[in-house]
Design a protein around this motif. Structure first.
Motif, mmCIF file in Angstrom:
data_model
loop_
_atom_site.group_PDB
_atom_site.id
_atom_site.type_symbol
_atom_site.label_atom_id
_atom_site.label_comp_id
_atom_site.label_asym_id
_atom_site.label_seq_id
_atom_site.Cartn_x
_atom_site.Cartn_y
_atom_site.Cartn_z
ATOM 1 N N ARG A 23 56.366 -47.614 -92.034
ATOM 2 C CA ARG A 23 57.650 -47.334 -91.364
ATOM 3 C C ARG A 23 57.787 -48.184 -90.104
ATOM 4 O O ARG A 23 58.881 -48.666 -89.797
ATOM 5 C CB ARG A 23 57.778 -45.854 -91.008
ATOM 6 C CG ARG A 23 57.747 -44.920 -92.188
ATOM 7 C CD ARG A 23 58.988 -45.089 -93.068
ATOM 8 N NE ARG A 23 58.948 -44.143 -94.159
ATOM 9 C CZ ARG A 23 58.823 -44.502 -95.431
ATOM 10 N NH1 ARG A 23 58.713 -45.762 -95.770
ATOM 11 N NH2 ARG A 23 58.818 -43.583 -96.382
ATOM 12 N N VAL A 26 58.875 -51.559 -91.081
ATOM 13 C CA VAL A 26 60.307 -51.568 -91.402
ATOM 14 C C VAL A 26 61.117 -51.686 -90.114
ATOM 15 O O VAL A 26 62.065 -52.467 -90.030
ATOM 16 C CB VAL A 26 60.707 -50.307 -92.208
ATOM 17 C CG1 VAL A 26 62.225 -50.202 -92.330
ATOM 18 C CG2 VAL A 26 60.066 -50.319 -93.587
ATOM 19 N N VAL A 27 60.744 -50.918 -89.106
ATOM 20 C CA VAL A 27 61.439 -50.991 -87.816
ATOM 21 C C VAL A 27 61.326 -52.399 -87.242
ATOM 22 O O VAL A 27 62.331 -53.009 -86.857
ATOM 23 C CB VAL A 27 60.880 -49.949 -86.810
ATOM 24 C CG1 VAL A 27 61.492 -50.141 -85.429
ATOM 25 C CG2 VAL A 27 61.121 -48.527 -87.310
ATOM 26 N N PHE A 29 60.718 -55.196 -88.745
ATOM 27 C CA PHE A 29 61.397 -56.178 -89.606
ATOM 28 C C PHE A 29 62.910 -56.135 -89.417
ATOM 29 O O PHE A 29 63.566 -57.173 -89.410
ATOM 30 C CB PHE A 29 61.050 -55.922 -91.073
ATOM 31 C CG PHE A 29 61.706 -56.882 -92.011
ATOM 32 C CD1 PHE A 29 61.250 -58.188 -92.137
ATOM 33 C CD2 PHE A 29 62.816 -56.483 -92.758
ATOM 34 C CE1 PHE A 29 61.870 -59.074 -92.992
ATOM 35 C CE2 PHE A 29 63.441 -57.367 -93.622
ATOM 36 C CZ PHE A 29 62.963 -58.670 -93.736
ATOM 37 N N THR A 30 63.460 -54.948 -89.244
ATOM 38 C CA THR A 30 64.915 -54.822 -89.162
ATOM 39 C C THR A 30 65.462 -55.095 -87.761
ATOM 40 O O THR A 30 66.669 -55.261 -87.598
ATOM 41 C CB THR A 30 65.378 -53.420 -89.613
ATOM 42 O OG1 THR A 30 64.702 -52.440 -88.857
ATOM 43 C CG2 THR A 30 65.111 -53.210 -91.089
ATOM 44 N N CYS A 31 64.610 -55.160 -86.773
ATOM 45 C CA CYS A 31 65.048 -55.456 -85.407
ATOM 46 C C CYS A 31 65.196 -56.955 -85.213
ATOM 47 O O CYS A 31 64.545 -57.760 -85.870
ATOM 48 C CB CYS A 31 64.045 -54.905 -84.397
ATOM 49 S SG CYS A 31 63.987 -53.122 -84.365
ATOM 50 N N GLU A 32 66.028 -57.300 -84.264
ATOM 51 C CA GLU A 32 66.291 -58.702 -83.954
ATOM 52 C C GLU A 32 65.342 -59.179 -82.849
ATOM 53 O O GLU A 32 65.185 -58.518 -81.819
ATOM 54 C CB GLU A 32 67.741 -58.809 -83.475
ATOM 55 C CG GLU A 32 68.190 -60.183 -83.125
ATOM 56 C CD GLU A 32 69.624 -60.185 -82.599
ATOM 57 O OE1 GLU A 32 70.031 -61.252 -82.112
ATOM 58 O OE2 GLU A 32 70.313 -59.142 -82.645
ATOM 59 N N CYS A 51 71.777 -50.748 -77.476
ATOM 60 C CA CYS A 51 70.452 -51.084 -78.000
ATOM 61 C C CYS A 51 69.390 -50.838 -76.940
ATOM 62 O O CYS A 51 69.695 -50.610 -75.774
ATOM 63 C CB CYS A 51 70.410 -52.554 -78.433
ATOM 64 S SG CYS A 51 70.543 -53.707 -77.049
ATOM 65 N N MET A 112 71.286 -49.697 -86.317
ATOM 66 C CA MET A 112 70.127 -49.879 -87.195
ATOM 67 C C MET A 112 69.161 -48.703 -87.038
ATOM 68 O O MET A 112 68.667 -48.154 -88.017
ATOM 69 C CB MET A 112 69.423 -51.199 -86.869
ATOM 70 C CG MET A 112 68.245 -51.536 -87.772
ATOM 71 S SD MET A 112 66.648 -50.743 -87.372
ATOM 72 C CE MET A 112 66.453 -51.156 -85.662
ATOM 73 N N ARG A 115 70.530 -45.672 -88.755
ATOM 74 C CA ARG A 115 70.429 -45.854 -90.208
ATOM 75 C C ARG A 115 69.015 -45.560 -90.697
ATOM 76 O O ARG A 115 68.810 -44.894 -91.705
ATOM 77 C CB ARG A 115 70.840 -47.277 -90.589
ATOM 78 C CG ARG A 115 71.290 -47.423 -92.009
ATOM 79 C CD ARG A 115 71.940 -48.775 -92.313
ATOM 80 N NE ARG A 115 72.624 -49.381 -91.186
ATOM 81 C CZ ARG A 115 72.285 -50.542 -90.623
ATOM 82 N NH1 ARG A 115 71.275 -51.250 -91.084
ATOM 83 N NH2 ARG A 115 72.966 -51.031 -89.609
ATOM 84 N N LEU A 116 68.024 -46.060 -89.967
ATOM 85 C CA LEU A 116 66.627 -45.798 -90.326
ATOM 86 C C LEU A 116 66.317 -44.307 -90.287
ATOM 87 O O LEU A 116 65.620 -43.791 -91.159
ATOM 88 C CB LEU A 116 65.671 -46.551 -89.399
ATOM 89 C CG LEU A 116 65.558 -48.053 -89.614
ATOM 90 C CD1 LEU A 116 64.748 -48.683 -88.486
ATOM 91 C CD2 LEU A 116 64.949 -48.379 -90.956
ATOM 92 N N GLU A 119 67.683 -42.822 -93.420
ATOM 93 C CA GLU A 119 66.999 -43.224 -94.653
ATOM 94 C C GLU A 119 65.582 -42.677 -94.756
ATOM 95 O O GLU A 119 65.061 -42.514 -95.857
ATOM 96 C CB GLU A 119 66.965 -44.749 -94.753
ATOM 97 C CG GLU A 119 68.336 -45.348 -95.002
ATOM 98 C CD GLU A 119 68.326 -46.876 -95.011
ATOM 99 O OE1 GLU A 119 67.231 -47.482 -95.156
ATOM 100 O OE2 GLU A 119 69.409 -47.453 -94.877
#
Length: 161
Positions: A23, A26-27, A29-32, A51, A112, A115-116, A119
């Motif tokens: 997890r 995932v965090v 990876f999805t962050c900029e 943010c 984001m 959303r996480l 999900e």
């Protein structure tokens, strides 16, 4: 680019502590990822806060004003999370954040993040638990402060007798 350094820093934060490594990846990876040159401003006081920023490398300075309007500066470095309350609800920035050195950050957007949480229910449960713990700690701090202020008022009352 490896996710491991960001994942390790996320794991050390109260907000994400207890989440399993998958997890956290995932965090991460999805962050900029963003880079800022020394002296660059990440945000200004009064800007919309949508943010949080996790410092991956480098140093920053948070500029604010105290209750009397006097300027304050707080130095921040690797592993510090800035603006985490923006992950939960819209607000305005209360400070200005500037890069002191070359700065590498992970920008965690509210959309984001929300959303996480939707999900991954186990992530939402873990984050809710951490927030509850922090609120409890704030409540305890306030109770101690009230008690201390009460004692100070008692002392002032006796001194004026």
């Amino acid at each position: 680019m490896s996710l491991e350094p960001a994942t390790q820093l996320l794991q050390k934060l109260d907000l994400f502590a207890g989440l399993d490594p998958v997890r956290l990846e995932v965090v991460a990876f999805t962050c900029e990822r963003r880079e800022y040159a020394p002296g660059a401003t990440l945000f200004h006081e009064g800007d919309e806060a949508d943010c949080a920023y996790l410092i991956l490398e480098g140093e920053a300075v948070m500029l604010a004003h105290d209750g009397a309007g006097e300027p304050e500066a707080h130095r921040l470095d690797r592993g510090e999370l800035i603006g985490e309350t923006a992950l939960f609800e819209p607000e305005r920035r209360r400070t200005t954040l500037r890069a002191v050195t070359s700065l590498h950050v992970l920008r965690i957007g509210r959309d984001m993040f929300q959303r996480l949480l939707g999900e991954f229910p186990e992530m939402a449960g873990s984050v809710a638990g951490r927030v509850a713990d922090r609120l409890e700690a704030v409540g305890e701090d306030l109770a101690r402060l009230r008690q201390r202020l009460g004692r100070d008022d008692d002392k002032k009352g006796r001194a004026g007798e």
